[in-house]
Design an enzyme around this catalytic site. Sequence first.
Site, PDB file in Angstrom:
ATOM      1  N   ASN A  39      81.868  25.390 -12.164  1.00 44.17           N
ATOM      2  CA  ASN A  39      81.234  24.469 -11.422  1.00 44.17           C
ATOM      3  C   ASN A  39      81.722  24.733  -9.784  1.00 44.17           C
ATOM      4  OD1 ASN A  39      79.915  21.915 -11.052  1.00 44.17           O
ATOM      5  ND2 ASN A  39      81.566  20.689 -10.791  1.00 44.17           N
ATOM      6  N   ASP A  83      74.067   2.268 -26.759  1.00 43.39           N
ATOM      7  CA  ASP A  83      72.679   2.499 -26.659  1.00 43.39           C
ATOM      8  C   ASP A  83      72.032   2.550 -25.243  1.00 43.39           C
ATOM      9  OD1 ASP A  83      72.110   1.580 -29.173  1.00 43.39           O
ATOM     10  OD2 ASP A  83      72.453  -0.421 -28.796  1.00 43.39           O
TER      11      ASP A  83
END
Length: 821
Positions: A569, A203
Amino acid sequence: MGQRDAHIDALIKATIGCALCHHLIRSRWRMSTEMEKHPDNRKFFESLCGAGKAIAVLTSGGDAQGMNAAVRAVIRMGIYVGAKVYFIHEGYQGMVDGGENIKEAKWESVSSVLQMGGTVIGSARCSEFRTREGRLKAALHLVQRGITNLCVIGGDGSLTGANLFREEWSGLLEELVQQGEIEEEAASTYSALHIVGMVGSIDNDFCGTDMTIGTDSALHRIIEVVDAIMTTAQSHQRTFVLEVMGRHCGYLALVSALACGADWVLIPEMPPDDGWEEKMCRKLSETRSRGSRLNIIIVAEGATDKHGTTITSDYVKDLVVRCMGFDTRVTILGHVQRGGTPSAFDRILASRMGVEAVLALLGASPSTEACVVSLCGNQAVRLPLMECVQMTQEVQKAMDERKFEEAVKLRGRSFENNLKTYKLLAHRKPESQLPHSSFNVAVLNVGAPAAGMNAAVRSAVRVGISEGHKMFAVYDGFEGFYNGQIKAVKWADVGGWTGQGGSLLGTKRTLPGKHLDKIAEQMRKHNINALLVIGGFEALESLLQLHEARLHFEEFCVPLCMLPATISNNVPGTDLTIGADTALNAIVETCDRIKQSASGTKRRVFIIETMGGFCGYLASMAGLASGADAAYVYEEPFDIRDLQSNVEHLTEKMKTSIQRGLVLRNENSNKNYTTDFIYQLYTEEGKGVFDCRKNVLGHMQQGGAPSPFDRNFGTKISAKAMQWISRKLKESYRQGRVFTSAEDTACLLGMRRRALVFQPVVQLKDDTDFVHRIPKEQWWLKLRPLMKILAKYKTSYDISDSGQLEHVVRNQSKESEASTI
């Protein structure tokens, strides 16, 4: 010369075919271990000594993907530093029950758990631990094994229980002495209990950390379902209402809405105003009127209205059917969100946190308060456990008191930034309410395609329109720019772009340098007042060329902004680029499958080549996330002796129960030690012990739908960039035109440690290796030792960023604030 050395010589000559190279390689042999390379590290290892200490790890509360990676990191780092390490099975219940629930762990005990969801050591709710009698039993079982260091992986309830246990520890031991369960000497020896927490919760409802373990994986599950549903919804012109987890926190609903471009989202922290039903239906109707064949509504299970009345997914469905007549379906994701394989992000996050937790335990004193290992931006930090718990409880208190704005601020900057971005993008204001602007802003992609580029373009276009600008799309990069492939774009033109891979605008590697006059002409023709360039290293070079060309072309004296987007990256000025996470997940998923293929054959080593140019980010981070034995990269030079050492390491490994190996190689790590060479070397040296296979992953790393992280990261930094452009346009508008030649109006927006920062591109030149197209300093190199440690290599590990206990800072709005997802 021994037979093995002769084999190596023959292989070098055959593969490289150069006597001089052979001589140089032979002359450069060196001792392979990091400690022998750096003798001053011996003091470092003494400071990390865990001899005589016992560490236990448990998982408690709801399970979350990535917990196993955290358990693995704690076990292996603990063993690595010489401590005894224990599993506590079934959470606090196992600690209360004792017996076989508390077992000493071996190195091989956590083999093959990285890619597994859930928690292999079990988790259980334990009402008995909430009583003093239960905690007394738990204390006895720990003291009997000499355990005084506890690593707890769970939510705020689990961590609160651990802190209470720590506070009562001395009293519990006194009581055990009085009862005759333990001797006074044992009570004295084990007088202090040290607690370190890691937050495992899908959550993301814990204050003090930008991301909890499991959240990113849960978002993967949600987005996989949404992407699948969108195809069927489009076929039948349906509306879908998706219910996701989040009884008290709407993070999953909010970020998944951002990541899929949902039409409406309902979350506990943002109850809709009275009359929301009519507004939602109007929004759905507007979406359909612009040509869309579907609607997506996302509902958090804890969503309510302003009066506290629960808003269910069935209520929303009935509302749409009644008011709009749309064919509408409900999908409740449920526990699907908790299941499945952890994402690359969660594996790396959990591994970093697990190692940091062991370091915190080793450095703890009797007066050290319990801490929780958190993520702030891109940095692991330690925060006082109870400060984080108290703030998390304050959020719920604010929610209960209907103080929703306060609750959002308490949730932290990550949540608040997501909410602000969603509000910017989800609801288009009527023309009459838009700010007045006469500025034209162009957006283009440069370099190789990267997943997430389209999400960034969508965000730029919609935020630009919301700011009152006229937005233009440039097709096929600077090649399309000087050929006049420029078109005005409207709000609806970028609908549904967030989930699309590649570059819908088209992208080329062509730099503007040779066509500056034609590009300037197109900027005059279309009256372009600002430029947003989304791309990789070529985008940086392009912005530098445009900045230098300001001396000769006034057309380039406008705000110029770059968003880093490349799977490699390798862009200076940012820790992360758009697209790298998607590529990383593709590599890790492939590695999982390849490792699984060896489960039947045994004694097999896989050599896998990754992309990245000269930047070893993908190879290194994929190695950490997939449990590789080695990862060869350009930034960390290696020679034949290192290769030989790795072969010997794998030979020893085959004598254990872990009878497989995984070796990654960045495509440009060494021009002589090619993937074929390494494959042949391992094949020859492993004869009779293991066999080898090789796999070149190629362009599959550039393809596929963007990950939730890349969708969200691209969306948020693009929105921030457009707001920066708007400010710079206003600042540089004088006498009826935009003109600026200042360094700080040609910037790259990147994440640096804990913040999103606008950096003038000219200031990045000194930080850049232009020959190899990489930054001179790269943060992820500090994580390479983690991969080696967790693969049982002796190595040095820089802990200069560790050790300081910080404090929870209440959310404040700052220009440079960052958040991860």
